[in-house]
Design an enzyme around this catalytic site. Structure first.
Site, PDB file in Angstrom:
ATOM      1  N   SER A 239       0.821  -1.196   0.000  1.00  0.00           N
ATOM      2  CA  SER A 239       0.000   0.000   0.000  1.00  0.00           C
ATOM      3  C   SER A 239       0.865   1.260   0.000  1.00  0.00           C
ATOM      4  O   SER A 239       1.689   1.449  -0.885  1.00  0.00           O
ATOM      5  CB  SER A 239      -0.950  -0.076   1.201  1.00  0.00           C
ATOM      6  OG  SER A 239      -2.037   0.777   1.076  1.00  0.00           O
ATOM      7  N   ASP A 466      -8.861  -3.652  -6.533  1.00  0.00           N
ATOM      8  CA  ASP A 466      -8.364  -3.144  -5.249  1.00  0.00           C
ATOM      9  C   ASP A 466      -9.115  -1.855  -4.933  1.00  0.00           C
ATOM     10  O   ASP A 466      -9.110  -0.910  -5.722  1.00  0.00           O
ATOM     11  CB  ASP A 466      -6.862  -2.866  -5.360  1.00  0.00           C
ATOM     12  CG  ASP A 466      -6.226  -2.518  -4.022  1.00  0.00           C
ATOM     13  OD1 ASP A 466      -6.825  -1.728  -3.260  1.00  0.00           O
ATOM     14  OD2 ASP A 466      -5.117  -2.998  -3.761  1.00  0.00           O
ATOM     15  N   HIS A 493      -7.666  -5.454  -0.915  1.00  0.00           N
ATOM     16  CA  HIS A 493      -6.525  -4.544  -0.907  1.00  0.00           C
ATOM     17  C   HIS A 493      -5.277  -5.296  -0.473  1.00  0.00           C
ATOM     18  O   HIS A 493      -5.157  -5.671   0.686  1.00  0.00           O
ATOM     19  CB  HIS A 493      -6.789  -3.367   0.030  1.00  0.00           C
ATOM     20  CG  HIS A 493      -5.668  -2.381   0.083  1.00  0.00           C
ATOM     21  ND1 HIS A 493      -5.045  -1.908  -1.050  1.00  0.00           N
ATOM     22  CD2 HIS A 493      -5.030  -1.798   1.128  1.00  0.00           C
ATOM     23  CE1 HIS A 493      -4.090  -1.056  -0.708  1.00  0.00           C
ATOM     24  NE2 HIS A 493      -4.054  -0.986   0.606  1.00  0.00           N
TER      25      HIS A 493
END
Length: 525
Positions: A239, A466, A493
């Site tokens: 991320s 995502d 995610h």
């Protein structure tokens, strides 16, 4: 303007109790270790790159109730790394970075240290590494790499920690919907944002806020690489951790051995474009949730996915003016209800909880949704908060270009509502600027495509649906770093080390043998 949602990995949101063992699960003995300096040393930083680390039990490093359980694992050891607060003045104030390590189980075949960051920004790398020990204990990663998690400056066990609100103030802040977009409502919202920025400055210190961004985290990461005795960096970034990875690759390309970047941030995207793309990602995840729910025998949003947004708005919009009881003297607000949905959309494993929470809301109760929102904001059962939200705000305000023109803010809010209609509260777009417009220190970063030199092949993993970091961002990052893209077809995610064997095998083979998967590789669950 709607604030960007934190981009935390599903692994971070669902922290597992750390497991695994070293030498029959015996406790590691405290010891001091000096392995640096290794590799190029920037001018004036010799003592940092060559510092001794004092390793010992991790219990005293825990800052959350989950950490207090996970960090008791005797196979883990922790230390703190000293770095300059301001790299322009390395002789000045210093700060300390919390570091957690799970040593490789096969030391004779050990490749090196694998540094882990779970994103946020504001999430704890120490917690992430502890939660991953079960995922690597029986494979080559656990055998051949020391798994190392670090809390970036200002976060978790690092000292000093960024602090803006106390626990009571955070509870109160979560009850404020800020839905009034009239001139009076905008003025009130901006007054609150200005006060928030002032509290961050007073409680954290302006000098710390000025040096808390990704620009400085990547320099800390290189100091850690050297202090651990690693000539080259092995890095796993999830991320927002992909931004740390891409900026490290740009700053220290010759110091990279391998990088897995999962759930990519598009490094060249503007603040507003990134926000709108993220809104569209969450809307797509909501649509997938609605289709999943509609196919069940019971679904609170009904059995027509085309009506799901309207049904969600019907349930949540009344909370703007009338929060509902959620037990233990607490109430569920509109912001918490929408954040609960955001939390659940990170991973399909939470969709059942979201439907349950919506069913309770239809009956005038908010317990499950409030619990989901508490998890998102890092609030434990005792009412204590981690500093994840405070750190997110501080880093966001120095990493990204600020939107200070009220009309630009209004346009951005309109675009966000159009991209994510399930999050539209029904009011007109707001021109209220967020806390970054009143932040007491300048921006130290900006979105830009990385200009990398001679960089080894990098593996970028991107998930087609995502919600937080859209698929195309991974495509762009892989191109910018001249790396290899691995596509996962799913709605969640991040994915590496979360049980999808196709992805896990490809990532592990790359980290161990430096072999990227074939061009165009796609994986499914």
């Amino acid at each position: 303007m709607a604030r960007p949602h934190r981009v935390l990995t599903a692994m971070t949101l669902l922290v597992l109790v750390a497991g695994g063992c070293v030498q029959g699960d015996q406790a590691l003995e405290p010891h001091n270790e000096r392995k640096g300096p290794v590799g190029p040393i920037p001018t004036g930083l010799d003592r940092y790159y060559g510092q001794e680390l004092a390793w010992g039990p991790c219990s005293d490093y825990a800052t959350t109730s989950a950490d207090r359980t996970a960090f008791q694992d005797p196979a883990l050891e922790c230390a703190r790394l000293e770095v300059p607060m301001d790299y322009a003045h390395p002789e000045g104030k210093t700060i300390r970075i919390g570091v957690l390590r799970k040593p490789a189980t096969d030391q004779q075949s050990r490749i090196g240290s694998l540094m882990v960051n779970p994103g946020g920004p504001g999430a704890s790398g120490m917690s992430a590494a502890a939660s991953l020990t079960t995922s690597v204990s029986d494979n080559e990663l656990g055998e051949r790499f020391d798994l190392v998690g670090f809390d970036p400056r200002g976060i978790g066990a690092s000292e000093p920690a960024v602090r803006c609100l106390n626990d009571s103030e955070r509870d109160t802040e979560r009850l404020d919907s800020d839905a009034d977009t009239s001139p009076a409502g905008v003025a009130q919202s901006e007054r609150e944002e200005r006060e928030y920025a002032g509290k961050c400055a007073a409680r954290t210190g302006v000098d710390m806020l000025a040096n808390v961004g990704t620009r400085d985290v990547v320099r800390d990461l290189d100091v850690l690489r050297s202090a651990l005795g690693e000539p080259k960096l092995n890095y796993l970034g999830y991320s927002y951790g992909t931004r740390i990875g891409s900026e490290y690759a740009e700053s220290f390309p010759g110091n990279v051995r391998a990088m897995v970047l999962d759930g990519a941030i598009d490094p060249g995207q503007t603040t507003v474009d990134a926000l709108v793309a993220q809104g569209a990602g969450f809307q797509r995840a909501f649509d997938d949730f609605a289709a999943w729910c509609a196919a069940r025998s019971r679904c609170t949003l009904g059995h027509d996915p085309e009506q799901a947004v309207q049904q969600f708005q019907r349930l949540t919009r009344p909370l703007v003016d009338n929060p509902v009881q959620a037990g233990y003297g607490r109430e569920l607000s509109y912001p918490d209800a929408t954040m609960a949905a955001i939390q659940a959309l990170y991973a399909p494993t939470l969709w059942e909880s979201l439907d349950t929470g919506l069913a309770e809301l239809e009956q005038g109760r908010g317990q499950t949704l409030l619990s989901l929102a508490d998890s998102y904001f890092g609030r434990d059962a005792s009412g204590r908060y981690s500093n994840t939200t405070d750190a997110f705000d501080a880093i966001h305000c120095v990493d990204d270009k600020r939107v200070t023109d009220p009309e630009e803010v209004r346009k951005a809010d309109r675009r966000y509502r159009e991209a994510a209609p399930f999050l539209d509260d029904g009011n007109q777009p707001s021109s209220a600027r967020d806390m970054c417009a009143f932040w007491p220190v300048p921006v130290t970063g900006e979105p830009t495509q990385p200009q990398v030199g001679e960089l080894p092949p990098v593996l970028v993993i991107s998930t087609t649906a995502d919600p937080a970091t859209p698929y195309q961002a991974g495509v762009q990052l892989a191109q910018a770093l001249h790396g290899r893209l691995l596509t996962y077809e799913g709605t969640q995610h991040t994915v590496y080390l979360q049980g999808v064997s196709c992805v896990d095998d490809a990532g592990t083979n790359y980290l161990v043998d430096l072999q990227v998967p074939p061009e165009g590789t796609r994986c499914t669950g």
